[in-house]
Design a protein around this motif. Structure first.
Motif, short mmCIF file in Angstrom:
data_model
loop_
_atom_site.label_atom_id
_atom_site.label_comp_id
_atom_site.label_asym_id
_atom_site.label_seq_id
_atom_site.Cartn_x
_atom_site.Cartn_y
_atom_site.Cartn_z
N GLU A 109 42.69 -17.38 7.55
CA GLU A 109 42.00 -17.78 8.77
C GLU A 109 42.64 -17.11 9.99
OE1 GLU A 109 41.36 -21.90 9.42
OE2 GLU A 109 40.78 -22.31 7.33
N ILE A 110 41.81 -16.58 10.87
CA ILE A 110 42.32 -16.07 12.15
C ILE A 110 41.55 -16.78 13.26
CG2 ILE A 110 42.82 -14.03 13.54
CD1 ILE A 110 42.59 -12.37 11.00
N PRO A 111 42.11 -17.87 13.78
CA PRO A 111 41.38 -18.70 14.74
C PRO A 111 41.00 -17.90 16.00
CG PRO A 111 43.36 -19.82 13.97
CD PRO A 111 43.42 -18.42 13.47
N GLY A 112 39.77 -18.11 16.45
CA GLY A 112 39.33 -17.54 17.73
C GLY A 112 38.84 -16.10 17.64
N LEU A 113 39.27 -15.37 16.63
CA LEU A 113 38.83 -13.97 16.52
C LEU A 113 37.50 -13.95 15.78
CD1 LEU A 113 39.21 -10.91 16.68
CD2 LEU A 113 40.59 -11.04 14.61
N LEU A 137 44.22 -8.07 18.18
CA LEU A 137 43.05 -8.87 17.80
C LEU A 137 43.41 -10.34 17.60
CD1 LEU A 137 41.28 -6.52 15.21
CD2 LEU A 137 40.36 -7.25 17.41
N ILE A 138 44.54 -10.56 16.94
CA ILE A 138 44.94 -11.95 16.68
C ILE A 138 45.23 -12.66 18.01
CG2 ILE A 138 46.68 -13.44 15.59
CD1 ILE A 138 46.94 -11.16 13.42
N VAL A 192 37.33 -15.84 12.26
CA VAL A 192 37.40 -15.32 10.90
C VAL A 192 37.88 -16.43 9.94
CG1 VAL A 192 38.50 -13.64 9.37
CG2 VAL A 192 37.89 -12.98 11.70
N ASN A 193 37.01 -16.84 9.04
CA ASN A 193 37.31 -17.87 8.03
C ASN A 193 37.73 -19.22 8.61
OD1 ASN A 193 36.80 -16.20 5.77
ND2 ASN A 193 38.80 -15.23 6.04
N GLN A 226 48.27 -13.19 8.03
CA GLN A 226 47.20 -12.76 8.94
C GLN A 226 47.28 -11.26 9.19
OE1 GLN A 226 48.04 -15.36 12.25
NE2 GLN A 226 46.24 -16.62 11.85
N LYS A 236 41.04 -16.66 23.33
CA LYS A 236 39.61 -16.51 23.58
C LYS A 236 39.07 -17.40 24.70
CE LYS A 236 36.50 -18.21 20.88
NZ LYS A 236 35.70 -18.51 19.70
N SER A 287 43.97 -11.84 20.97
CA SER A 287 42.75 -12.08 21.75
C SER A 287 41.97 -13.25 21.17
CB SER A 287 41.90 -10.81 21.85
OG SER A 287 41.27 -10.53 20.63
N GLY A 288 42.07 -13.46 19.86
CA GLY A 288 41.47 -14.65 19.26
C GLY A 288 42.15 -15.91 19.77
N PHE A 289 43.47 -15.88 19.81
CA PHE A 289 44.27 -17.02 20.29
C PHE A 289 43.91 -17.35 21.75
CE2 PHE A 289 48.24 -18.31 22.49
CZ PHE A 289 48.48 -19.52 21.85
N SER A 325 29.79 -15.35 14.87
CA SER A 325 30.56 -15.42 16.11
C SER A 325 31.70 -16.43 16.02
CB SER A 325 29.64 -15.74 17.28
OG SER A 325 28.85 -16.85 16.98
#
Lengths: 253, 486
Positions: A95-99, B452-453, A148-149, B435, B459, B455-457, A145
């Motif tokens: 899991e990659i939160p937010g991406l 990327l990780i 990821v997972n 990850q 968001k 920017s996900g964090f 959107s």
């Protein structure tokens, strides 16, 4: 008929995780267009083979060679192995939160394009293809959107792995227990995805415990792993036999 | 990662690491800089140079006398070398033969400097939807799109010009949200501030473009003390962005700014910051000390003030953009990403003071620490006795990269009203090897994977930035994390 071209050639391979030698003197050759199933009891080294191919940092190669498209695979860093066309379907997708799934996939495709000195994928082409393949994998558009997972069920994660495979179009897919934890409907969808990828120019290694996935995929070759080596190879009928008799008749020999 | 694999050289990454801080150049321009030191004569000199009215000089002197009695605050989670305030020069301005009357007359060297920083000072620029005020050391050197904004009734100018052109507005609003007695650095700023931006949006006007100010410290041994004042009159709306850079120098330089926002009835102010002051080198030498007081006053009913900050630079950051929710139904928001790498220290957060009824506040804080950096969230939420049915939601997430950095969270809550609801969530996580391997197996190199990780964090915060700057902010986060792993 012309002689089949070799895609992957593993020779005399020893691989260890930590101090433990798991794979022992493994030899395996896969031609373009072939699907190989790898079966075997827990701890027989199936997943370690997947790690060795992908270049997982925990897995150390202590002996032997792996050639992929005639390239010495062991000299390539992880991302270049991927960009050369090697895909690993994870047993436990991360899991990659937010991406968001779509941002992640686009980054992966563009990394591949860059490696092959191609332009970035156009946003509209990308979205169109992604939607179409997500439909095929029974993945709701809203998932694309989402992270990821992130918060996916086990079955959704596995279908998402196959979606990534379809988008990245690898030459060799190594699918590590993609069927574990799938209900029968998901299993059908996943096999449909895998089958749609098969062709003259692509090959796959399907690692599994059970014959049920192979019923849908129909591998060209079935190998039985035990103690880090292949102890028996055969055609699909071998998988049927294993389903009926278990592994003991082989491992006790 | 497997060291053997990583040694295969990747020129791309090497390049990126080389240009770690790409704004570190200096501009060779003749400046008028007054001698270091701080006393009443220096303050009189600054005020005289700027041709200020008497009320402003009197205010500065009162602030200075108050500051002289104060001690530096020591409560921050910060390790700072003693600052000698007598070693700093309090005024530095690029020497201009004559003050430029239009953008065409601005010194080409200055235009070039801002060009290098990616900030267009010509109005046909690619960021054509953004008006820019450029502050170079102590003075504003150019403001774009003034005419177009004036047509809409919007005043956007340097602070100095506003003092000359609109003294009544300055007198009415200056120091009303952040009084000089507020704290040590606010008092210092009030005494010696040299320039900054002023914005006034009249009643019912939606500002037709994004406004932005770019601050640049160039001279050595100077401090930058700017002051920004934004007033949104009833029913108006404005989005404002500030950016900051400075040359690489071995000495620490002081930046002590004050920002005051006032939102009247039904007005909305969105204030975004991309702070990229020089952070010091990998050993922690040099860098900007960033001590900033930012406060918004939701004075009117249904008003809204939203702070978004991306803090990637400075060796030390001490900053708590806050909201006073005075008007009934007013809303305060704070979205923050604070990234600290190497030896950087960030102590940042917000204060939400609920005074009016049905007031709402939301705090989303993302702290990222790498190498030996320390990152602290410090927040205060107060609900006053009469602030019936008020609500606060706070979320503090920390991300650690490596095992030598630290993340600290100090949330304080004071509730004096039983009909109000507060929620607080906090998480701490690491970028896991799993990850990274997952991303890299998909063909993405390690640096990009970290980007990327991250920017996900981040968001939820990145989504709050105006479109034009979200891309820039993502890139900035990644550049500032180079070399953070491994």
């Amino acid at each position: 008929m012309s002689a089949k071209k070799t895609l992957l050639s593993i020779e005399n391979l020893d691989a260890s995780i930590g101090d433990k030698n798991i794979i022992k003197n493994l030899n395996l050759k896969i031609h373009y267009g072939e699907t190989h199933a790898i079966m075997g009891p827990n701890g027989s080294g199936k997943s370690t083979l997947a790690k060795a191919l992908a270049g997982h940092p925990d897995c150390k190669i202590t002996k032997g060679t792996i050639h992929f498209k005639n390239i010495d695979l062991l000299t390539l860093p992880v991302e270049e192995r991927s960009n050369e066309g090697l895909f690993l379907g994870f047993q436990y997708p991360i899991e990659i939160p937010g991406l968001s799934n779509s941002v992640f996939l686009k980054a992966a495709i563009n990394a591949k394009n860059k490696y092959q000195k191609l332009n970035d994928v156009s946003a509209t082409d990308f979205i169109k293809e992604l939607k179409q393949k997500a439909d095929m994998m029974g993945i709701n558009q809203s998932f694309l959107s989402r992270g990821v997972n992130e918060g996916y069920s086990g079955g959704e994660k596995k279908r998402n792995e196959i979606l990534q495979m379809l988008m990245l179009k690898p030459t060799l897919s190594v699918l590590d227990e993609t069927d574990s934890g799938l209900d029968i409907d998901s299993m059908k969808i996943v096999s449909k995805g895998i089958n749609s990828m098969l062709g003259e120019d692509t090959s796959s290694i399907v690692i599994t415990h059970y014959e049920r996935l192979l019923k849908y995929i129909k591998p060209d070759v079935v190998h039985v792993f035990h103690n880090g080596r292949i102890i028996k190879s055969g055609d699909y009928m071998l998988a049927r036999e294993l389903e009926e008799k278990g592994y003991e008749w082989l491992t006790n020999e | 990662m497997d060291p053997d694999n990583n040694q295969v050289s990747n020129p791309e990454i090497d390049n990126l690491i080389e240009k770690n801080y790409e704004y570190g150049f200096t501009t060779d321009i003749e400046s008028e800089t007054i001698a270091p030191g701080l006393n009443e004569d220096v303050i009189r000199l600054i005020s005289k140079k700027k041709g200020e009215p008497q009320f402003l000089l009197d205010w500065r002197l009162k602030a200075f006398r108050h500051w002289s009695k104060l001690k530096e605050p020591a409560w921050g989670q910060l390790n700072i070398e003693k600052i000698n305030y007598q070693d700093i020069s309090y005024f530095s301005a690029p020497k201009l033969e004559n003050a430029p009357k239009s953008l065409d007359e601005v010194d080409p060297k200055l235009l070039e400097t801002y060009d290098k920083l990616g900030i267009p000072l010509h109005e046909r620029a690619k960021l054509a939807g953004v008006a820019v005020d450029a502050v170079f050391d102590s003075v504003s050197v150019a403001t774009t799109f003034k005419k177009k904004l004036l047509e809409a009734g919007v005043i956007f100018s340097s602070f100095s010009e506003a003092v000359k052109d609109h003294p009544e507005l300055i007198k009415k609003y200056l120091g009303k949200v952040v009084p000089y007695r507020d704290n040590y650095f606010a008092a210092l700023n009030a005494a010696v501030f040299t320039d900054g931006s002023f914005v006034y949006i009249p009643k019912g006007v939606r500002c037709p473009m994004e406004l932005s100010t770019y601050f640049r410290i160039n001279e050595a041994n100077t401090g930058q003390f700017e002051r920004t004042l934004i007033v949104a009159d009833e029913g108006s709306h404005v989005s404002y962005l500030e950016g900051c850079t400075a040359p690489m120098r071995d000495e620490n330089q002081l930046h002590a700014a004050v920002v005051e926002l006032v939102a009247l009835d039904d007005a909305e102010i969105k204030y975004s910051t991309v702070q990229n002051w020089y952070p010091g080198d990998e050993e922690g030498k040099g860098g900007i000390y960033n001590f900033v007081t930012k406060r918004g006053d939701c004075r009117g009913k249904n008003s809204k003030i939203s702070w978004t900050q991306i803090e990637t630079g400075s060796s030390v950051t001490w900053k708590y953009p806050s909201c006073l929710l005075r008007g009934d139904n007013s809303i305060g928001e704070f979205y923050s990403i604070a990234l600290s790498n190497h030896h950087q220290q960030a102590d940042t957060g917000t204060k939400m003071i609920h005074l009016g009824k049905n007031t709402k506040s939301k705090i989303i804080s993302k702290g990222i620490s790498a190498k030996k950096a320390q990152n602290t969230y410090r927040g205060l939420v107060t609900i006053a006795k009469n602030a019936n049915h008020s609500r606060n939601y706070t979320q503090c997430d920390s991300l650690l990269i490596g095992d030598k950095c630290g993340a600290h969270t100090f949330p304080s809550i004071g509730v004096n009203n039983s009909s109000s609801i507060l929620e607080h969530e906090a998480t701490t996580s690491k970028i896991s090897d799993d990850q990274l391997f997952y991303c890299i197996q998909r063909g993405i190199n390690e640096e990009d994977a970290i980007g990327l990780i991250i920017s996900g964090f981040c968001k939820e915060v990145l989504n709050e930035l105006p479109m034009e700057f979200a891309v820039e902010a993502r890139a900035l986060l990644q550049v500032n994390l180079e070399g953070a792993v491994g």
